[in-house]
Design a protein around this motif. Structure first.
Motif, PDB file in Angstrom:
ATOM      1  N   TRP A  23       0.837  -1.201   0.000  1.00  0.00           N
ATOM      2  CA  TRP A  23       0.000   0.000   0.000  1.00  0.00           C
ATOM      3  C   TRP A  23       0.876   1.255   0.000  1.00  0.00           C
ATOM      4  O   TRP A  23       0.646   2.182  -0.762  1.00  0.00           O
ATOM      5  CB  TRP A  23      -0.950  -0.008   1.202  1.00  0.00           C
ATOM      6  CG  TRP A  23      -1.905   1.140   1.174  1.00  0.00           C
ATOM      7  CD1 TRP A  23      -3.128   1.162   0.562  1.00  0.00           C
ATOM      8  CD2 TRP A  23      -1.729   2.433   1.760  1.00  0.00           C
ATOM      9  NE1 TRP A  23      -3.723   2.393   0.741  1.00  0.00           N
ATOM     10  CE2 TRP A  23      -2.880   3.193   1.471  1.00  0.00           C
ATOM     11  CE3 TRP A  23      -0.710   3.016   2.508  1.00  0.00           C
ATOM     12  CZ2 TRP A  23      -3.043   4.503   1.906  1.00  0.00           C
ATOM     13  CZ3 TRP A  23      -0.871   4.326   2.931  1.00  0.00           C
ATOM     14  CH2 TRP A  23      -2.026   5.053   2.628  1.00  0.00           C
ATOM     15  N   PHE A  41      -3.881  12.026  -1.362  1.00  0.00           N
ATOM     16  CA  PHE A  41      -4.616  12.595  -0.230  1.00  0.00           C
ATOM     17  C   PHE A  41      -4.011  13.959   0.090  1.00  0.00           C
ATOM     18  O   PHE A  41      -2.889  14.253  -0.296  1.00  0.00           O
ATOM     19  CB  PHE A  41      -4.550  11.678   0.995  1.00  0.00           C
ATOM     20  CG  PHE A  41      -3.209  11.039   1.190  1.00  0.00           C
ATOM     21  CD1 PHE A  41      -2.129  11.754   1.670  1.00  0.00           C
ATOM     22  CD2 PHE A  41      -3.014   9.718   0.854  1.00  0.00           C
ATOM     23  CE1 PHE A  41      -0.889  11.169   1.821  1.00  0.00           C
ATOM     24  CE2 PHE A  41      -1.765   9.117   0.994  1.00  0.00           C
ATOM     25  CZ  PHE A  41      -0.710   9.854   1.487  1.00  0.00           C
ATOM     26  N   THR A  56      -9.680  11.450   4.774  1.00  0.00           N
ATOM     27  CA  THR A  56      -9.673  10.898   3.424  1.00  0.00           C
ATOM     28  C   THR A  56      -9.268   9.432   3.457  1.00  0.00           C
ATOM     29  O   THR A  56      -9.911   8.578   2.843  1.00  0.00           O
ATOM     30  CB  THR A  56      -8.716  11.690   2.514  1.00  0.00           C
ATOM     31  OG1 THR A  56      -9.155  13.043   2.445  1.00  0.00           O
ATOM     32  CG2 THR A  56      -8.659  11.099   1.117  1.00  0.00           C
ATOM     33  N   LEU A  57      -8.209   9.132   4.185  1.00  0.00           N
ATOM     34  CA  LEU A  57      -7.742   7.746   4.265  1.00  0.00           C
ATOM     35  C   LEU A  57      -8.742   6.856   4.990  1.00  0.00           C
ATOM     36  O   LEU A  57      -8.959   5.708   4.608  1.00  0.00           O
ATOM     37  CB  LEU A  57      -6.389   7.685   4.964  1.00  0.00           C
ATOM     38  CG  LEU A  57      -5.230   8.288   4.176  1.00  0.00           C
ATOM     39  CD1 LEU A  57      -3.966   8.289   5.017  1.00  0.00           C
ATOM     40  CD2 LEU A  57      -4.998   7.563   2.877  1.00  0.00           C
ATOM     41  N   SER A  59     -11.936   7.137   5.036  1.00  0.00           N
ATOM     42  CA  SER A  59     -13.150   6.916   4.258  1.00  0.00           C
ATOM     43  C   SER A  59     -12.862   6.345   2.867  1.00  0.00           C
ATOM     44  O   SER A  59     -13.723   6.312   2.010  1.00  0.00           O
ATOM     45  CB  SER A  59     -13.920   8.235   4.109  1.00  0.00           C
ATOM     46  OG  SER A  59     -13.154   9.159   3.360  1.00  0.00           O
ATOM     47  N   TRP A  60     -11.639   5.884   2.669  1.00  0.00           N
ATOM     48  CA  TRP A  60     -11.197   5.334   1.393  1.00  0.00           C
ATOM     49  C   TRP A  60     -12.076   4.149   1.021  1.00  0.00           C
ATOM     50  O   TRP A  60     -12.254   3.231   1.797  1.00  0.00           O
ATOM     51  CB  TRP A  60      -9.760   4.860   1.595  1.00  0.00           C
ATOM     52  CG  TRP A  60      -8.920   4.653   0.401  1.00  0.00           C
ATOM     53  CD1 TRP A  60      -8.828   3.523  -0.332  1.00  0.00           C
ATOM     54  CD2 TRP A  60      -7.997   5.571  -0.171  1.00  0.00           C
ATOM     55  NE1 TRP A  60      -7.907   3.672  -1.325  1.00  0.00           N
ATOM     56  CE2 TRP A  60      -7.379   4.927  -1.250  1.00  0.00           C
ATOM     57  CE3 TRP A  60      -7.631   6.872   0.122  1.00  0.00           C
ATOM     58  CZ2 TRP A  60      -6.410   5.536  -2.035  1.00  0.00           C
ATOM     59  CZ3 TRP A  60      -6.674   7.483  -0.652  1.00  0.00           C
ATOM     60  CH2 TRP A  60      -6.080   6.819  -1.719  1.00  0.00           C
ATOM     61  N   ASP A  61     -12.653   4.164  -0.171  1.00  0.00           N
ATOM     62  CA  ASP A  61     -13.370   2.996  -0.660  1.00  0.00           C
ATOM     63  C   ASP A  61     -13.061   2.823  -2.145  1.00  0.00           C
ATOM     64  O   ASP A  61     -12.420   3.675  -2.767  1.00  0.00           O
ATOM     65  CB  ASP A  61     -14.870   3.081  -0.392  1.00  0.00           C
ATOM     66  CG  ASP A  61     -15.560   4.214  -1.144  1.00  0.00           C
ATOM     67  OD1 ASP A  61     -15.042   4.689  -2.164  1.00  0.00           O
ATOM     68  OD2 ASP A  61     -16.647   4.614  -0.706  1.00  0.00           O
ATOM     69  N   THR A  62     -13.504   1.725  -2.714  1.00  0.00           N
ATOM     70  CA  THR A  62     -13.160   1.406  -4.097  1.00  0.00           C
ATOM     71  C   THR A  62     -13.675   2.456  -5.073  1.00  0.00           C
ATOM     72  O   THR A  62     -12.976   2.822  -6.017  1.00  0.00           O
ATOM     73  CB  THR A  62     -13.690   0.010  -4.474  1.00  0.00           C
ATOM     74  OG1 THR A  62     -13.145  -0.936  -3.548  1.00  0.00           O
ATOM     75  CG2 THR A  62     -13.262  -0.387  -5.867  1.00  0.00           C
ATOM     76  N   LYS A  64     -14.181   5.710  -4.570  1.00  0.00           N
ATOM     77  CA  LYS A  64     -13.327   6.909  -4.479  1.00  0.00           C
ATOM     78  C   LYS A  64     -11.962   6.646  -5.102  1.00  0.00           C
ATOM     79  O   LYS A  64     -11.398   7.501  -5.769  1.00  0.00           O
ATOM     80  CB  LYS A  64     -13.166   7.341  -3.025  1.00  0.00           C
ATOM     81  CG  LYS A  64     -14.400   7.968  -2.441  1.00  0.00           C
ATOM     82  CD  LYS A  64     -14.156   8.406  -1.018  1.00  0.00           C
ATOM     83  CE  LYS A  64     -15.433   8.925  -0.399  1.00  0.00           C
ATOM     84  NZ  LYS A  64     -15.247   9.342   0.988  1.00  0.00           N
ATOM     85  N   LEU A  65     -11.432   5.453  -4.850  1.00  0.00           N
ATOM     86  CA  LEU A  65     -10.133   5.083  -5.399  1.00  0.00           C
ATOM     87  C   LEU A  65     -10.165   5.083  -6.921  1.00  0.00           C
ATOM     88  O   LEU A  65      -9.280   5.659  -7.571  1.00  0.00           O
ATOM     89  CB  LEU A  65      -9.712   3.709  -4.881  1.00  0.00           C
ATOM     90  CG  LEU A  65      -8.411   3.138  -5.445  1.00  0.00           C
ATOM     91  CD1 LEU A  65      -7.230   4.003  -5.030  1.00  0.00           C
ATOM     92  CD2 LEU A  65      -8.223   1.710  -4.984  1.00  0.00           C
ATOM     93  N   LEU A  86      -3.748  -0.041  -4.004  1.00  0.00           N
ATOM     94  CA  LEU A  86      -4.345   0.922  -3.084  1.00  0.00           C
ATOM     95  C   LEU A  86      -5.767   0.573  -2.652  1.00  0.00           C
ATOM     96  O   LEU A  86      -6.399   1.348  -1.931  1.00  0.00           O
ATOM     97  CB  LEU A  86      -4.328   2.320  -3.717  1.00  0.00           C
ATOM     98  CG  LEU A  86      -2.939   2.904  -3.961  1.00  0.00           C
ATOM     99  CD1 LEU A  86      -3.042   4.236  -4.680  1.00  0.00           C
ATOM    100  CD2 LEU A  86      -2.185   3.058  -2.649  1.00  0.00           C
ATOM    101  N   PRO A  88      -8.854  -0.652  -0.574  1.00  0.00           N
ATOM    102  CA  PRO A  88      -8.986  -0.706   0.888  1.00  0.00           C
ATOM    103  C   PRO A  88      -8.683  -2.105   1.431  1.00  0.00           C
ATOM    104  O   PRO A  88      -8.949  -3.112   0.771  1.00  0.00           O
ATOM    105  CB  PRO A  88     -10.456  -0.341   1.126  1.00  0.00           C
ATOM    106  CG  PRO A  88     -10.851   0.438  -0.084  1.00  0.00           C
ATOM    107  CD  PRO A  88     -10.060  -0.156  -1.216  1.00  0.00           C
TER     108      PRO A  88
END
Length: 105
Positions: A23, A41, A56-57, A59-62, A64-65, A86, A88
């Protein structure tokens, strides 16, 4: 003292592992592949110091990624490898360094 440290950090500590290393390498690779060399971020002078960075980190989800990568990384092979690196932790497959080295990027 771990208890004291955990009480003042705005995030939970993560056990170091190969997945953590992958990661972290993904964050570096994203920054290098971004046309203006921005990390994925918010930062202040390159440091992860703002509370919004942690939010931001956290609430990271696919979704958003994918949006972040497709909007900011022009190379399709870089996009693919970053989507694997990257993702989650809750959605991560057992990605290894050996698998990454075989990626065409």
């Amino acid at each position: 003292n771990t208890t004291t440290t955990n009480a003042v950090l705005p995030y939970d500590l993560v056990q170091a592992s190969e997945a953590t290393d992958i990661w972290s390498l993904g964050v570096l690779l994203y920054t290098l592949c971004h046309p203006r060399h921005h990390p994925p971020f918010p930062t202040h002078k390159g440091q992860l110091t703002h509370p919004e960075s942690y939010a931001t980190l956290a609430s990271w989800d696919t979704d958003k990624l994918e949006e972040l990568i497709y909007d900011n990384i022009p190379d399709s092979l870089a996009q693919d490898v970053l989507l694997h690196m990257l993702v989650p932790v809750s959605e991560r497959v057992d990605l290894t360094v050996s698998m990454l080295l075989r990626h065409p990027f």
